[in-house]
Design a protein around this motif. Structure first.
Motif, PDB file in Angstrom:
ATOM      1  N   PHE A   1       0.552  -0.741   0.231  1.00 32.13           N
ATOM      2  CA  PHE A   1      -0.059   0.256   0.045  1.00 32.13           C
ATOM      3  C   PHE A   1       1.113   1.491   0.269  1.00 32.13           C
ATOM      4  O   PHE A   1       0.409   1.521  -0.259  1.00 32.13           O
ATOM      5  CB  PHE A   1      -0.431  -0.297   1.196  1.00 32.13           C
ATOM      6  N   MET A   2       1.685   1.522   0.498  1.00 35.17           N
ATOM      7  CA  MET A   2       2.846   2.325   0.871  1.00 35.17           C
ATOM      8  C   MET A   2       3.522   2.462  -0.070  1.00 35.17           C
ATOM      9  O   MET A   2       3.644   4.362  -1.077  1.00 35.17           O
ATOM     10  CB  MET A   2       3.489   2.272   2.013  1.00 35.17           C
ATOM     11  N   ALA A   3       3.982   1.709  -1.412  1.00 32.31           N
ATOM     12  CA  ALA A   3       4.711   1.837  -2.886  1.00 32.31           C
ATOM     13  C   ALA A   3       3.572   2.390  -3.723  1.00 32.31           C
ATOM     14  O   ALA A   3       4.075   3.057  -4.439  1.00 32.31           O
ATOM     15  CB  ALA A   3       5.318   0.449  -2.692  1.00 32.31           C
ATOM     16  N   ALA A   4       2.862   1.795  -3.845  1.00 35.25           N
ATOM     17  CA  ALA A   4       1.308   2.377  -4.090  1.00 35.25           C
ATOM     18  C   ALA A   4       0.967   3.771  -3.993  1.00 35.25           C
ATOM     19  O   ALA A   4       1.020   4.438  -5.084  1.00 35.25           O
ATOM     20  CB  ALA A   4       0.370   1.074  -4.837  1.00 35.25           C
ATOM     21  N   THR A   5       1.306   4.331  -2.461  1.00 32.27           N
ATOM     22  CA  THR A   5       1.076   5.141  -2.221  1.00 32.27           C
ATOM     23  C   THR A   5       1.622   6.285  -3.115  1.00 32.27           C
ATOM     24  O   THR A   5       1.640   7.333  -3.691  1.00 32.27           O
ATOM     25  CB  THR A   5       0.716   5.249  -0.875  1.00 32.27           C
TER      26      THR A   5
END
Length: 213
Positions: A123-127
């Protein structure tokens, strides 16, 4: 003895090394060493290919803590960020972020905690990638807007070259008719009339648009 290393990427005047270190220390990190890449785009260059990124992988050992302002410092896109964090965890390195105080490590063996951790990494990488793409789009929009304003300032682009302009002026000076000039130069009669009736503005337009001779 384990060490705490701050990795910083300095690509703009706002992202100074001193500022990033100050932020990390204000968040409670005791930094032992700083590794920084300056003038390197995080959107095009993977961490391992950055000069100091390579050094970072060489120096980190099991138990070390890697501090970054945000996960976008660790890769250029979703896949790159995820791969980098997982590789560091496999090595026993703990990754911590200044923003939101996130911690990623490979210490847990509980499958449910691992699943939650991996989902958070994704999720953090996608954000981070979404923010990077939004930034790039905003930059492109700004460039297009500036170009449009510049074009508006310069006025309508001339439909004739410097060579054609000079040929029309010479022919008019010799008394040649508009239709004949248009045929000879490949210009429309309306364009020839504009040059004839307002040669000063026609030449100024060439100058504004930097028309080649």
């Amino acid at each position: 003895m384990p060490q705490t290393v701050l990795y910083a990427r300095v690509s703009t005047t706002e992202q100074t090394l001193a500022h990033q270190r100050k932020q990390a220390e204000a968040a409670g990190f005791a930094i032992d060493e700083v590794v920084a890449d300056e003038g390197v785009s995080g959107l095009t260059t993977v961490l391992r290919e950055r000069p100091q990124g390579r050094r970072l992988f060489d120096m980190l050992r099991r138990g070390d803590v890697l501090v970054v302002r945000w996960v976008d410092r660790l890769g250029r896109n979703y896949t790159d960020v995820c791969d980098t964090i997982r590789e560091l965890m496999r090595r026993g390195v703990i990754v911590r972020t200044v923003i939101n105080g996130l911690t990623f490590d490979g210490a847990t063996t509980d499958p449910m905690q691992q699943a939650v951790r991996d989902a958070l990494i994704g999720f953090m990488a996608a954000t981070a990638q979404a923010q990077a793409e939004a930034t790039k789009e905003a930059q492109r929009a700004g460039i297009d807007h500036a170009r449009a304003r510049e074009d508006a300032y310069r006025g309508r682009k001339p439909s004739f070259t410097r060579v054609q302009f000079d040929a029309v002026r010479d022919a008019l000076g010799q008394g040649t008719g508009v239709s004949e000039i248009a045929t000879a130069t490949g210009l429309s009669r309306q364009t020839v009339y504009r040059i004839r009736d307002n040669a000063v503005e026609a030449e100024a337009a060439l100058a504004r648009w930097g028309a080649a001779a």
